[in-house]
Enzyme design. Structure first.
Site, PDB file in Angstrom:
ATOM      1  N   HIS A 164       0.860  -1.184   0.000  1.00 55.09           N
ATOM      2  CA  HIS A 164       0.000   0.000   0.000  1.00 55.09           C
ATOM      3  C   HIS A 164       0.892   1.227   0.000  1.00 55.09           C
ATOM      4  CE1 HIS A 164      -3.252   2.697   0.730  1.00 55.09           C
ATOM      5  NE2 HIS A 164      -2.673   3.150   1.818  1.00 55.09           N
ATOM      6  N   ASP A 196       1.186   4.976  -0.247  1.00 54.95           N
ATOM      7  CA  ASP A 196       0.563   6.302  -0.186  1.00 54.95           C
ATOM      8  C   ASP A 196       1.276   7.280  -1.118  1.00 54.95           C
ATOM      9  OD1 ASP A 196      -1.494   6.035   1.811  1.00 54.95           O
ATOM     10  OD2 ASP A 196       0.126   5.690   3.251  1.00 54.95           O
ATOM     11  N   ASP A 256      -7.582   1.688   2.280  1.00 56.67           N
ATOM     12  CA  ASP A 256      -7.170   2.595   3.351  1.00 56.67           C
ATOM     13  C   ASP A 256      -8.077   3.801   3.584  1.00 56.67           C
ATOM     14  OD1 ASP A 256      -5.518   3.468   5.415  1.00 56.67           O
ATOM     15  OD2 ASP A 256      -4.188   4.580   4.082  1.00 56.67           O
ATOM     16  N   HIS A 264      -5.736   9.862  -0.648  1.00 53.01           N
ATOM     17  CA  HIS A 264      -6.453   9.922   0.631  1.00 53.01           C
ATOM     18  C   HIS A 264      -5.641  10.509   1.786  1.00 53.01           C
ATOM     19  CE1 HIS A 264      -4.624   5.860   0.446  1.00 53.01           C
ATOM     20  NE2 HIS A 264      -4.462   5.990   1.739  1.00 53.01           N
TER      21      HIS A 264
END
Lengths: 985, 985
Positions: free
Chosen positions: B73, B75, B197, B461
């Site tokens: 994941h 970001d 997420d 996000h």
């Protein structure tokens, strides 16, 4: 390792002591005479240059070539155990997983053919190798063949140099190098020795490396003052002449000091464990840094190059357990190389002021390289190199930071290691003498390999050094213990075969704390005493028994004298009897308890000595030791036949361990010794004494305090005094860390000098507050004068000499003329330990007796020797071990140094006739090899270097004649023998 | 991201406000009428099952299949900037380097063909892709083709769902999916959406995903109470019916809640960032753990499987920035799979008690899989699934832990993002209208791509959500600013071409703080106002000027009324004049300073209002707002033509941010909102007021405190009131964290309900202390009732409705009947910001005038429209942008919901005739696609699911007729058009 400094713990102490032994006739002896080197035969290898450099990268002759050495430093245990490091367990303690490192490096090497990597620790590599598929193994073989994966050092571990015995060093290097030889052939043979982390460097280590065929040696740690001077003088690289006995260039080793220990330059660490900025070469990124980085690198390389003599310099790009994600490192190095070398061809590029660059002479070429390829360039430079003859002890990495504490750390582990060395040699010898029947026999599968590997692991520079964490030290002990098991099976198989009787053998591993259920409970049992020496040995057997009288019979069924002694320091009475065991053989003694109760115990009961009582003394036919009537301390030692008397006061003291002070934050720890003041405190001003006198032993038991006691002992026929002491648990309630020493004070005029051994072999002279190669600025008057004592330390005034032999490695010094001290440290709980006279002590194996016949219908044998004739005193059988099916490894050693023993002529060359020497096998073929047995001696060659002391000749190897193996002083000769075992043995 | 909780910072606040707009005729209106779904046309895609599952692994029909999904994941900015994450810079802040992750994963996939991996974030992947060699690209293409590397989600980023506008979501998904389409064709098209997420999930997001053609959706975070209930009811997986307007199954999306957010099960994290124990399968190792591990895994899998309905369950094996050394993960997963599946065939193996295992029904098969392959098994199970119609806001991961703070965090960034969306649409439109001449022209290389990418990044996000670190937020702003540059060049090229005059354009980026050197210093300049809407717009231009009188002339050289207003809150007088701009076009106004000095300034000088003075009010032809004479607060709003009066008190309050208390340690932070008590404190009890009344604007300036002020404004002709407020710097000297809200209190009987939009599109009904799908145990009476307000929030009593439109995303609620509140948080320093009526506001470009002719000899044009006819009010031109050489992307949207506007019939289906619609180009070919333009609509298909509400029909796609493009309420239709630009445009 980096430095891990636990809180100082000073705990109970170990047993140590024993004076005399191999050193000529006695502890007090005339000094060494100076003998010329002229008598030495020529031992050097032929002069042709060693091969193995064909795959080295192209360099730029007119530029400064920066050799980037991508490497990982994988401690075989330290903060984590070996298995934890291998698998990557407990990564919250230390992030490190060797399995991933090797996986990752292989992938990264495949990805880009210019990349190179070196690997060092075979304990890890061999384990990884055996987990790989055939396809991966083939890939790795190719990488090795192409020089993209190079092995450096190649030992099972990167051994410590202070606390290791040379025999164990040779064994561990042999184990690692043999794996490489078997797996990769000549491609895998390391050309350079690589000790980037050990905390100081011994001369013997360099000598052994030279004899193993290494072309050069690189290390990282040396005294900070030494390093500064060397950089200034451009003596970071020179020839180390590592033996005072062996003729050059046999023990000459080209040695280089790495610029940055073993780390990358500041800011250029691109490992997953670092946080340096990666190369950002995309000018559109806000993080673009390529231009700045190149400029920094050019300055760095130029500055570094100025401390070295050639147009080559090396940068170690890696560190502890790095390259777990090799791609991170290599990707950035790829970019760095590309960016820097872009400057070579295009000075109009990133660095615009090309004129300035040329004015600085900083034309720099950077390349993936290896230590061997760097060494090869140094060799080609054809310079004349300065020569070093001392060693690199002690090591300080700054003022007040002397790494002399670890010489004595974890004495229990140090002792266990030494005991295991002894047991491994016994195991190896019996495996060799008996052949396959030792491996597969009535007791199951016997094997020397696990103990051999465990011992190799123990040589690691955080293992026997005592610098690992407690749980890791426990695991080292576990490994040794696990290795003992298969050797015990092997011994059982072998002894049953050799004796002809399948006994229920009992090994009594806890004899050192006087526990052996068999001898303590049985009315009848037999004791097999195996002697691993090449000569008959007379030895006092001591066994715990319950009270009583015993009848002891020798192999020819004659009664031998015996005594049961009750000791003030123990609840267990001990049975003593003298045993005599032939060379490389055993004698079996039969013991029977007599029905009479407590006959001598009362008579021999030790009595407390009172002040003012008559002079306390013990003596035998050679020596007398007297004790001071007021203090109970040792007062004199007399050599009766030479009428020499040496006043010797011996007592215990402690240094207060520093917690850091105004001068320096440095505290005393597992690595570093630093007392808060130079003068130690006495443990006590007097000792309570008990005397034990019997026909078989005389002992004075001294109690200095609740936690410090000693037994001074003389056996009949011994030319040395044995001191066995027990310290601990050291009281720490006062919060004062205590470094306990045993100190001998004599009136000898020693003029600031003393002598310590190097890895139990040659001896180096030490001078207080002095270093041979630079003007010392001494910052620690105690710790800065400590040296490793692997087997002995002595002082002499030219007429008399006091030698202390130790049963394990310790640190020692002479801080005042005529004085000599040894340190004990943070050991385990204070158990009484048995003293040993010899590194290769007899091995005692018990059995109830009456076992079944091994060879049906053949009577059992109670005495045996593996040799048809004894070896001369100057010859040690260093190695006798299995090498392969019907092949043995044999090392013969001349164990005297040049001129060391002029009185008995033991320093003369000696010749051994191997024909028919061994009683159980016939040698059908004999080949001589280099020390680690990886190359035939006849065809081995090393790079040649020209020392400033003048050219050395490289004589040819004489033809091998099994009938006449001549050994020069300190020479070790290594042979691989094809053998056939005799049916009847 | 995981949670990073900085100290609470409450800072100065932003501008917001504006009421009315698209919502029927005015801010006060009759409530929505309920309309049946019968009138909708069938929009669903054809019923054939989507392809793309051919490469899925084999499963075991009679066992529990555990699908291991190896994933990372990544970001796109959070604790580090995008570039820092990509390169692995500042690894001491957070260890993360995406370049290495992708390198590493590809290697690991190649090493073992059963391994699979998914990748998500195209912002990173595309950057990495462009750095690879052709050979590596080919390898990756093969991996993708074989299903070993699968893309999930495939947007440029994994966008936030609370603070994002649907237009920007569609843009960012289109950017990412297009990269995949161009690079890997159909092989690369993600079948599942993957929002593991984001901190809560909007219904609109699901609707958009459905319309993009996704077969399913997986996410990680939902309310902890919701999750417990779902596990209990086995409703972790169901069909989400994500639109109240679009006919099922157009917006139906199969949605699964992952068992463990997106992390691996406890103890099974084998990343370089974890410290779980690796699999040790060598029984000889003291660290051997394989047996124990298998037993643990079997229990775990069985327990997890019980919350799901099929014999399949999924485990996410990865987390934030994991797989930097993919081999670590995969090597251990390989072993786990081998060990567990060994149980399948041999129950006599490691787990000896095979009978017990069968009794538990725990026969488990574990395999490398992907979300798509897991989804495919769920689909094949052919079950009937429950249906969800609400959303997943707000998100709490435990009592008192409501992630409702980020709805309002970083309001300045949220505003800049919304402004940039506006500018990007203008840039896209002009690029499409003008063609290649917009890219290459007299001002250099103009390009919409950088702003398009920057805007895509902003949807991440942790970006527009306001949850990144400050320096990262700064970098997001930098990226936007960097994207504006090439768009300004593009606008210059385009405007020069369209107007025929090469002006020296000036963009005055700081108009929001009333700074524009050109208008403030020039005696003569021209103002180009571009209108991105499909309809003519009337708009009040406000420009900072120095004092004086100005002559303003419209495109036909007629004078228009203008005023210079001096404002109490600023030193800069502003010039106001009404502009009228045609659809998708511009009008150029010419401004000249008149020689007269300070004529009106004194007359218009605002005067302080005193207590007890006559009622303060502002009005225009539609509205009147009155203010309370004592407090100065807003008191009523009247809709004059409907004779409606709503008493509205509006004032500012603040909640004290909790630092944690006895009930819970949870503090208020960037993510989580938690007031220390439910009742807010008033900022002040009265406001100092100033009135500004001119023919062109009426304003009441309210000053509540030194750090809180507001302007309430009415322009002639406006049907809404504009409230522009400035908060900050909020005093923090009292150590009390302050969460400032603006609250409207009315007597409306709202019965606990209020309404908020979902990503600026459809509206959801909210009920205080209530959740539609489970019985809520409310732990936070304020924070637990906050919802994201992307564009509007309203309350209604069935007769009257108060709507507040916002100019950026905020959090809002109605905590008492008739009350409505919006929160502002830790913004940048308090500058005055301009209010905007519209998301797609006119773009103002200034120029001194008198530029050279573009088309030699052709007179310049002062007014232009890109449309030959205006679009109807219900039609929005959602996208008009370049798609390729001579290709454009066109999205038409029905912007009314079903039944939303019954009075003017704006909710009816509407038909657009594309023939000749655009004035600058001709459409030569038109193809309709799915929402993200990755598949032709006619051939696209999605997996079919059977909802519990009954079967849905999957109608066929009607033939595309450019003359008659019919849009149903809330429908978006997407087209790729081949075009030819006209020579004369």
């Amino acid at each position: 390792m980096g430095v891990y400094a636990p809180l100082l713990g000073v705990g109970p102490g170990p047993l140590w002591g024993s004076m005399g032994r191999r050193m000529s006739s006695c502890a007090l002896s005339p000094p060494l005479s100076s003998v010329s080197f002229l008598f030495l035969l020529l031992l050097a290898t032929p002069g042709a240059r060693a091969a193995g450099y064909e795959t080295c990268p192209v360099v730029q002759p007119d530029m400064l070539n920066v050799h980037l050495v991508a490497h990982t430093h994988d401690d075989v245990g330290w903060l984590k155990t070996v298995d934890q490091y291998y698998y990557g367990i407990e990564n919250d303690v230390q992030h490190a997983g060797v399995q991933y490192i090797l996986d990752s490096v292989i992938s990264a090497l495949l990805a880009e053919p210019t990349r190179r990597f070196i690997y060092v620790e075979m304990a890890f590599f061999s384990r990884w190798w055996h987990e790989q598929t055939n396809a991966t193994q083939e890939i790795v073989r190719n990488l090795v063949h192409q020089g993209r994966l190079e092995f450096a050092n190649g030992g099972w571990v990167m051994n410590d140099e202070a606390a290791t015995h040379y025999g164990a060093i040779v064994d561990q290097m042999t184990l690692g190098l043999r794996f490489l030889e078997d797996t990769f052939g000549n491609d895998g043979r390391p050309r350079v020795a690589w000790h980037i982390d050990p905390f100081g460097h011994s001369r013997e280590q360099a000598s052994l490396f030279a004899q193993m065929g290494f072309d050069g040696f690189f290390f990282g740690r040396l005294d900070y003052q030494d390093k500064l001077v060397r950089k200034e003088r451009r003596e970071m690289e020179q020839v180390w002449r590592a033996s005072a006995s062996l003729r050059a260039p046999t023990a000459d080793l080209f040695t280089g000091v790495l610029p940055n220990n073993y780390n990358p330059p500041e800011g250029l660490c691109w490992d997953v464990l670092c946080a340096d900025q990666p190369v950002v070469d995309d000018p559109r990124s806000p993080e673009y840094n390529a231009k700045e980085l190149v400029s920094y690198f050019l300055k760095l390389a130029t500055a570094q190059g100025q401390s070295y003599r050639t147009n080559h310099t090396v940068m170690t790009m890696g560190s502890d357990f790095q390259y777990e994600n090799a791609n991170m490192w290599f990707k950035n190095l790829d970019k760095l190389i590309q960016l820097v070398n872009m400057q070579d061809v295009c000075t109009c590029g990133l660095i615009h002021d090309s004129s300035q660059q040329q004015a600085n002479g900083s034309r720099v070429h950077v390349l993936y390289s290896t230590p061997a390829c760097y060494l090869w360039e140094l060799n080609k430079a054809n310079l004349t190199w300065s020569v070093k003859e001392d060693d690199f002890f002690p090591y300080a990495d700054g003022p007040h930071m002397f790494w002399t504490g670890y010489f004595s750390s974890r004495p229990a582990l140090k002792r266990y290691e030494r005991l295991s060395y002894n047991f491994l040699q016994v195991c190896n010898q019996l495996e060799a003498l008996v052949g396959p029947a030792a491996n597969v026999g009535p007791y199951g599968y016997g094997d020397s390999a696990p103990l051999n590997e465990a011992m190799a692991v123990l040589q690691h520079h955080d293992a026997v050094s005592g610098t690992s964490r407690q749980h890791v030290a426990n695991d080292y002990a576990r490994q040794l213990a696990a290795g003992w098991g298969p050797c015990e099976v092997l011994l059982s198989n072998a002894l049953a075969k050799l004796s002809g009787s399948k006994e229920s053998f009992s090994f009594c591993r806890y004899l050192n704390i006087s526990i052996c259920p068999l001898s303590q409970t049985s009315a009848h049992f037999q004791v097999t005493v195996y002697n691993p020496l090449g000569r008959k040995v007379d030895w006092m057997v001591r066994l715990p028994v319950s009270e009583g009288l015993f009848l002891v019979k020798d192999p020819s069924n004659k009664t031998v004298p015996s005594k049961v002694v009750e000791l003030p320091s123990s609840d267990n009475p001990e049975l003593l009897f003298p045993a005599s065991v032939p060379a490389l053989g055993f004698s079996i003694y039969s013991i029977t308890r007599m029905p009479v109760r407590r006959p001598q115990a009362r008579l021999l009961q030790p009595r407390p000595q009172k002040f003012g009582s008559p002079v306390l003394s013990i003596k035998n036919e050679y020596l007398r030791a007297t004790f001071h009537p007021d203090t109970g301390f040792l007062r004199t030692i007399e050599v009766l036949d030479q009428k020499l008397v040496l006043p010797v006061s011996q007592a215990f003291f402690w240094y207060n361990a520093s917690m850091g002070d105004k001068q320096s934050d440095q505290a005393s720890g597992a690595y570093i010794f630093r007392p808060s003041r130079a003068k130690p405190f006495p443990v006590s001003h007097w000792a309570q004494t008990h005397l034990v006198k019997t026909a078989l032993v005389q002992e004075v038991h001294q109690k200095f305090s609740a936690w410090c006691s000693q037994v001074v002992r003389l056996y009949p026929g011994q030319r040395h005094l044995e001191l066995e002491w027990t310290v601990g648990p050291i009281p720490v309630g006062d919060k004062w860390g205590k470094e306990v020493i045993s100190r001998f004070d004599t009136p000898l005029k020693t003029l600031g000098s003393f002598y310590t051994d190097s890895n139990g072999r040659e001896v180096l002279k030490r001078r207080r507050d002095y270093r041979p190669s630079w003007k010392l600025n001494q910052t620690e008057p105690v710790a800065g004068n400590y040296y490793p004592v692997n087997s002995r330390i002595y002082i002499t005034d030219g007429k008399m000499q006091l030698t202390v032999l130790t049963d394990r490695s310790q640190g020692g010094s002479s801080l005042r003329d005529g004085s000599l001290e040894l340190m004990a440290r943070d050991a385990a709980a204070g158990h009484r330990l048995l003293a040993e006279k010899e590194l290769l002590a007899p091995q005692v194996v018990l059995a109830p007796g009456g076992g079944a016949s091994y060879h049906h219908g053949v009577a059992p044998r109670t005495q045996f020797s593996g040799l048809s004739r004894e070896l001369l005193p100057s010859v040690r059988l260093l190695t006798l071990a299995r090498w392969g099916p019907e092949m043995l490894l044999l090392r013969l050693e001349h164990q005297f140094a040049l001129g060391e023993d002029s009185s008995r002529n033991l320093s003369s060359p000696v010749t051994v006739d191997l024909r028919g020497l061994f009683s159980t096998f016939t040698i059908t073929r004999l080949q001589e090899t280099t020390l680690a047995a990886t190359q035939l001696r006849a065809s081995a060659s090393r790079l040649k270097w020209t020392p400033k002391t003048g050219p050395v000749s490289h004589p040819t190897v004489p033809r091998l004649d099994p009938a006449s193996i001549t050994l020069q002083p300190m020479e070790i000769r290594t042979f691989v023998a094809s053998v056939q075992w005799k049916e009847d043995s």
